[in-house]
Design a protein around this motif. Structure first.
Motif, short mmCIF file in Angstrom:
data_model
loop_
_atom_site.label_atom_id
_atom_site.label_comp_id
_atom_site.label_asym_id
_atom_site.label_seq_id
_atom_site.Cartn_x
_atom_site.Cartn_y
_atom_site.Cartn_z
N ASP A 1 0.81 -1.22 0.00
CA ASP A 1 0.00 0.00 0.00
C ASP A 1 0.85 1.27 0.00
OD1 ASP A 1 -2.57 -0.94 -0.17
OD2 ASP A 1 -2.94 -0.94 1.99
N LEU B 1 -6.34 4.02 -2.83
CA LEU B 1 -6.82 3.86 -1.45
C LEU B 1 -7.94 4.85 -1.16
CD1 LEU B 1 -3.46 3.58 0.54
CD2 LEU B 1 -4.98 1.72 -0.10
N LYS C 1 -10.03 7.29 1.58
CA LYS C 1 -9.46 8.31 2.45
C LYS C 1 -9.00 7.74 3.79
CE LYS C 1 -10.33 12.94 4.31
NZ LYS C 1 -11.30 14.06 4.40
N GLN D 1 -5.84 5.74 3.23
CA GLN D 1 -4.77 6.66 2.88
C GLN D 1 -4.18 7.30 4.14
OE1 GLN D 1 -4.89 11.03 1.33
NE2 GLN D 1 -5.37 9.72 -0.40
N THR E 1 -0.27 6.76 5.11
CA THR E 1 0.62 7.92 5.16
C THR E 1 1.11 8.15 6.59
OG1 THR E 1 -1.31 9.40 5.32
CG2 THR E 1 -0.35 9.05 3.14
#
Length: 264
Positions: free
Chosen positions: A80, A128, A130, A133, A137
């Protein structure tokens, strides 16, 4: 959770090709970058086209044994998110003429030090949603700080767009205005970076230096809710003496303590 692996170990199985295929999707297909890349065919079948093999990208910095990857896996053990990390003691991307010859892009001396590492090829799956994500991140930024604090690294340098800096670091609790007192210091002026092969443009790209500190690490973890022992490795590589060794890639819903093999 983020797996950390050397290039040498990544080449022992499909990891190196999987990383390259993910980067091809992210940087070549989605962002249309071509310059300075070697595109090659992997041995991995395309999931939606059984007659084809996945394409991957690599460059000169993937041939260094000292280069490492951080890899975020999803519950299906697919990638990912990724980061490429290497010490500035060795040749690294910001030293290339394509960056140094842009007026004002880098206006300070580039480091050559075991205390300063470069991060490159940082990114997450553009497909991805939200929520995922934010999770990935957050793991990427936390892995920057965790690895550096465990290995006495003071700064991380690299280049990315101002938008990505906000998405990754600003949204994670880092101060990113670019001043000397901020977590993120800008080493020059933002430019629109154009790929000479495809014509693709990264708007407002900037060379930046991230200061590593316990305070920033704590802020990131509090902002993103990431665990303290985020990084793991699948082998007892002496390069990662302070990183837990797991027997296999863990699923997101499994606890790291249930999979620990050796913490040195």
């Amino acid at each position: 959770m983020m797996r950390v692996v050397t290039v040498k170990d990544a080449m022992k199985d499909k990891t190196f090709e999987e990383v390259g295929a993910f980067r091809y999707k992210l940087f070549c297909k989605t962002r249309n970058w071509r310059s300075g890349l070697e595109i090659y065919e992997t041995g991995i079948p395309e999931p939606d086209n059984k007659g084809k093999l996945l394409l991957a990208e690599r460059d000169e910095f993937d041939s260094l044994n000292e280069t490492i990857y951080f890899i975020s896996y999803n519950i299906n053990q697919k990638i990912d998110g990724i980061v490429r990390f290497q010490s500035t003691e060795y040749p690294y991307m910001l030293q290339k003429d394509c960056f140094r010859n842009i007026p004002g892009f880098i206006n300070e001396k580039l480091p050559v030090s075991s205390l300063v590492w470069e991060a490159s090829r940082t990114g997450f799956d553009p497909d991805l949603d939200k929520e995922k994500q934010l999770c990935v991140t957050g793991e990427i930024v936390t892995s920057y700080f965790e690895f550096c604090l465990k290995n006495n690294i003071d700064f991380v340098v690299g280049t990315m767009s101002m938008a990505v800096i906000y998405l990754l670091f600003g949204r994670s609790g880092c101060t990113i205005k670019g001043d000397n007192n901020d977590d993120m210091h800008y080493m020059g002026s933002p430019v629109n970076m154009k790929d000479p092969v495809s014509g693709a443009v990264d708007k407002n790209s900037v060379a930046a230096k991230l200061r590593i500190s316990e305070g920033a690490y704590a802020r990131v973890r509090e902002t993103r809710g990431t665990p303290k022992n985020l990084l793991y490795t699948l082998v007892g590589d002496k390069t990662f003496s302070k990183i837990p060794v797991l027997s296999r890639i863990p699923y997101k819903n499994e606890k790291i303590s249930e999979l620990l093999v050796n913490t040195h």
